[in-house]
Design a protein around this motif. Structure first.
Motif, short mmCIF file in Angstrom:
data_model
loop_
_atom_site.label_atom_id
_atom_site.label_comp_id
_atom_site.label_asym_id
_atom_site.label_seq_id
_atom_site.Cartn_x
_atom_site.Cartn_y
_atom_site.Cartn_z
N PHE A 12 16.37 9.44 -2.72
CA PHE A 12 15.98 9.53 -1.32
C PHE A 12 15.02 10.70 -1.11
O PHE A 12 15.44 11.87 -1.12
CB PHE A 12 17.22 9.67 -0.44
CG PHE A 12 18.21 8.54 -0.61
CD1 PHE A 12 18.03 7.33 0.04
CD2 PHE A 12 19.29 8.68 -1.49
CE1 PHE A 12 18.92 6.28 -0.14
CE2 PHE A 12 20.19 7.63 -1.67
CZ PHE A 12 20.00 6.43 -1.00
N ALA A 13 13.75 10.36 -0.95
CA ALA A 13 12.70 11.35 -0.71
C ALA A 13 12.21 11.20 0.73
O ALA A 13 11.90 10.09 1.18
CB ALA A 13 11.55 11.16 -1.69
N ALA B 148 0.82 -1.22 0.00
CA ALA B 148 0.00 0.00 0.00
C ALA B 148 0.85 1.27 0.00
O ALA B 148 0.63 2.17 -0.82
CB ALA B 148 -0.97 -0.01 1.18
N PRO B 149 1.84 1.41 0.91
CA PRO B 149 2.66 2.63 0.86
C PRO B 149 3.49 2.74 -0.41
O PRO B 149 3.74 3.85 -0.89
CB PRO B 149 3.56 2.50 2.10
CG PRO B 149 3.47 1.09 2.53
CD PRO B 149 2.15 0.59 2.09
N MET B 150 3.94 1.61 -0.97
CA MET B 150 4.69 1.69 -2.23
C MET B 150 3.79 2.17 -3.37
O MET B 150 4.23 2.95 -4.23
CB MET B 150 5.31 0.32 -2.56
CG MET B 150 6.51 -0.03 -1.69
SD MET B 150 7.48 -1.45 -2.27
CE MET B 150 6.34 -2.81 -1.97
N VAL C 276 12.88 5.74 -6.10
CA VAL C 276 12.46 6.38 -4.84
C VAL C 276 12.10 5.32 -3.80
O VAL C 276 12.47 5.42 -2.62
CB VAL C 276 11.27 7.33 -5.09
CG1 VAL C 276 10.68 7.79 -3.76
CG2 VAL C 276 11.71 8.53 -5.92
N ILE C 277 11.37 4.28 -4.23
CA ILE C 277 11.00 3.19 -3.33
C ILE C 277 12.25 2.49 -2.80
O ILE C 277 12.38 2.22 -1.59
CB ILE C 277 10.08 2.19 -4.05
CG1 ILE C 277 8.70 2.82 -4.30
CG2 ILE C 277 9.94 0.89 -3.24
CD1 ILE C 277 7.79 1.97 -5.16
N PHE C 278 13.18 2.19 -3.69
CA PHE C 278 14.40 1.48 -3.29
C PHE C 278 15.23 2.32 -2.31
O PHE C 278 15.78 1.80 -1.34
CB PHE C 278 15.23 1.12 -4.52
CG PHE C 278 14.60 0.08 -5.41
CD1 PHE C 278 13.79 -0.90 -4.87
CD2 PHE C 278 14.82 0.09 -6.78
CE1 PHE C 278 13.20 -1.87 -5.68
CE2 PHE C 278 14.24 -0.88 -7.60
CZ PHE C 278 13.42 -1.85 -7.05
N GLY C 279 15.31 3.62 -2.56
CA GLY C 279 16.06 4.49 -1.64
C GLY C 279 15.44 4.51 -0.26
O GLY C 279 16.14 4.45 0.76
N THR D 215 4.55 10.16 -7.36
CA THR D 215 5.76 10.45 -8.12
C THR D 215 5.37 10.92 -9.53
O THR D 215 4.69 10.20 -10.26
CB THR D 215 6.67 9.21 -8.22
OG1 THR D 215 6.97 8.74 -6.91
CG2 THR D 215 7.97 9.54 -8.95
N LYS D 216 5.79 12.11 -9.90
CA LYS D 216 5.39 12.69 -11.19
C LYS D 216 5.87 11.83 -12.35
O LYS D 216 5.10 11.49 -13.25
CB LYS D 216 5.93 14.12 -11.31
CG LYS D 216 5.29 15.09 -10.32
CD LYS D 216 5.83 16.50 -10.52
CE LYS D 216 5.16 17.47 -9.54
NZ LYS D 216 5.67 18.86 -9.70
#
Length: 488
Positions: free
Chosen positions: A265-266, A114-116, A132-135, A123-124
């Protein structure tokens, strides 16, 4: 928590009468035994079959949301299998103070789906979504690794009344997954829940039960694997078994590091995955306590810390090979409980299969041939066995104490909410729903808090016993009198 099991000098279920275990291993705890090669391989494959669907589902869901091509989806799925195998090695074999050294299979945790998906939607440029997910997973994994020894100290708040409640909830929470598999692969299809699918699930269930009832030794212990194979063969004439993935898959394929780009990394994504990591660590702690009871090697604070380090380090390393957050798989606890094969090396063998499948898409596709209804029939036995193990633990929890009855009653009720009423927490923020929608997590937290309040905080009254259920219409004063008579 409990006394260490005595060194075993006589054979048990793992040292079958036909001399399955070498003499040198007879003085070892069953968890540390090595089995004959044939038994090791088939039992390990049985673990892979039990957890395969759970491993491949998250990458398929997230990959589809990102808009990956079928080839890229296959790559992402293979990467998840590969990293699950590496994480399983860490957990079962252990390195330094990393790994519980229990028969745990590790794989992609569904708590992160769900968060992914939320990260993907916010994400635009979708091409940046996976980086971004991996970071975020890398940061969450490293922070979890640092926090593991502190988190493990919570084990003192997990007496049998808590662990029994949580183990029962794990089994109950997994049963709807089996029921969903039994209805078919696609909930939106017209034939979802058809008599054909349900019949295949029922036939598989009957095959497993018959093998468990009327066979002995090795065949009895691999009953689930045999049931899956026979169920798949029976499904072929009905057109339910799809062999096209095998024909289309490549023989060899390596998960190239950072295939989808360097990690990004966000802050928002990192916070979101840190919350998931806390949920995952809570569930892993409960799983380790459950498995420790089943294999008769209770998981102490040191074991839990090592197990959490394996989970979190495996999660931090997974993005290197394009994998997601890893966690212990509760599905396989049921398999250990049912077969009584407690060797961690069997599960390590299963980890080897996962690595090979990650390196060979064709090998990975072989397991995917097993129809979902067939998996559902076997899942009823596997997940039901987990719930039964929880009930066995509750028997030892002192349920004659009314405080403990209340703890079990409320924690089970809280944990079952997301199962019976999935939309119960719909008005809560998405970040809160990550925790609340996990019945295992909410039930575990409720059990720990209630146990602290009733059995630790201030002057608790755990001496009160439940002498008999209150009959309809019984006066409260009569109940109080009965208790007073019992005390005196």
């Amino acid at each position: 928590m409990a006394a260490k099991p005595q060194v075993r000098n006589a054979p048990d279920a793992n040292t079958a009468p036909e001399g399955a275990v070498p003499d040198a291993d007879r003085t070892k705890h069953p968890v540390d035994e090595t089995l004959p090669p044939a038994k090791m391989l088939t039992s390990g494959l049985q673990h892979v079959a039990a957890m395969y669907a759970g491993v491949v589902a998250p990458p398929l869901i997230v990959g589809a949301a990102v808009g990956l091509t079928p080839t890229e989806l296959t790559f992402l799925t293979g990467a998840s299998l590969f990293t699950a195998g590496l994480a399983t090695f860490l957990q079962t074999l252990g390195v330094w103070k990393i790994g519980a050294k229990l028969p745990f299979v590790n794989g992609v945790t569904f708590a992160g789906v769900a968060p992914m998906l939320a990260i993907v939607n916010t994400t635009k440029d979708k091409a940046d979504a996976l980086p971004v997910i991996f970071g975020a997973i890398i940061v969450a994994g490293l922070l979890g690794f640092i926090a593991a020894p502190f988190f493990s100290r919570l084990v003192r708040f997990f007496p049998p009344v808590v662990t029994g409640s949580v183990i029962t909830l794990i089994g109950v929470s997994l049963l709807p997954v089996a029921f969903g598999w039994a209805q078919g692969p696609n909930p939106k299809a017209d034939d979802y829940g058809s008599t054909t699918y349900l019949s295949l699930a029922g036939i598989t269930l009957v095959i497993v039960l018959l093998l468990r009832r009327f066979t002995t030794g090795f065949l009895k212990q691999v009953a689930v694997l045999v049931g899956l194979v026979v169920g798949t063969v029976i499904a072929i004439p009905f057109g339910v078994a799809d062999f096209s993935p095998v024909r289309q898959a490549d023989v060899v394929g390596f998960p190239t590091p950072f295939h989808f780009g360097a990690p990004q990394f966000a802050t928002a994504a990192i916070i979101s995955m840190c919350v998931v990591m806390l949920v995952s660590m809570t569930e892993s702690t409960a799983d380790m306590l459950a498995l420790g009871e089943i294999v008769e090697r209770p998981a102490d604070e040191k074991t839990i810390a090592a197990g959490l380090r394996a989970d979190t380090l495996g999660s931090a390393l997974s993005p290197l090979f394009n994998g997601f957050m890893c966690s212990a798989f509760a599905q396989n606890i049921g398999l250990v409980a049912m077969t009584r094969i407690r060797s961690r090396f069997v599960v390590a063998c299963g980890g080897g299969f996962l690595v090979l499948m990650g390196l060979s898409p064709m090998a990975a596709s072989l397991i995917s041939v097993v129809p979902r209804p067939v998996l559902g029939g076997a899942g009823v036995v596997l997940f039901g066995s987990v719930a039964a193990s929880g009930i066995q633990t509750l028997v030892k929890a002192g349920l004659e104490k009314d405080n403990n009855v209340l703890i079990v009653a409320v924690s089970l009720a809280v944990g079952i909410i997301p199962i019976t009423k999935p939309e119960f927490y719909h008005a809560f923020p998405e970040t809160a729903k990550i925790i609340l929608d996990s019945g295992i997590s909410t039930g575990c937290v409720a059990a720990v808090l209630l146990n602290f309040v009733f059995n630790h905080l201030g002057g608790h009254r755990n001496d009160d016993t439940v002498t008999a259920p209150m009959e309809p219409g019984e006066e409260i004063s009569e109940t109080a009198a009965a208790k007073a008579a019992h005390v005196h």
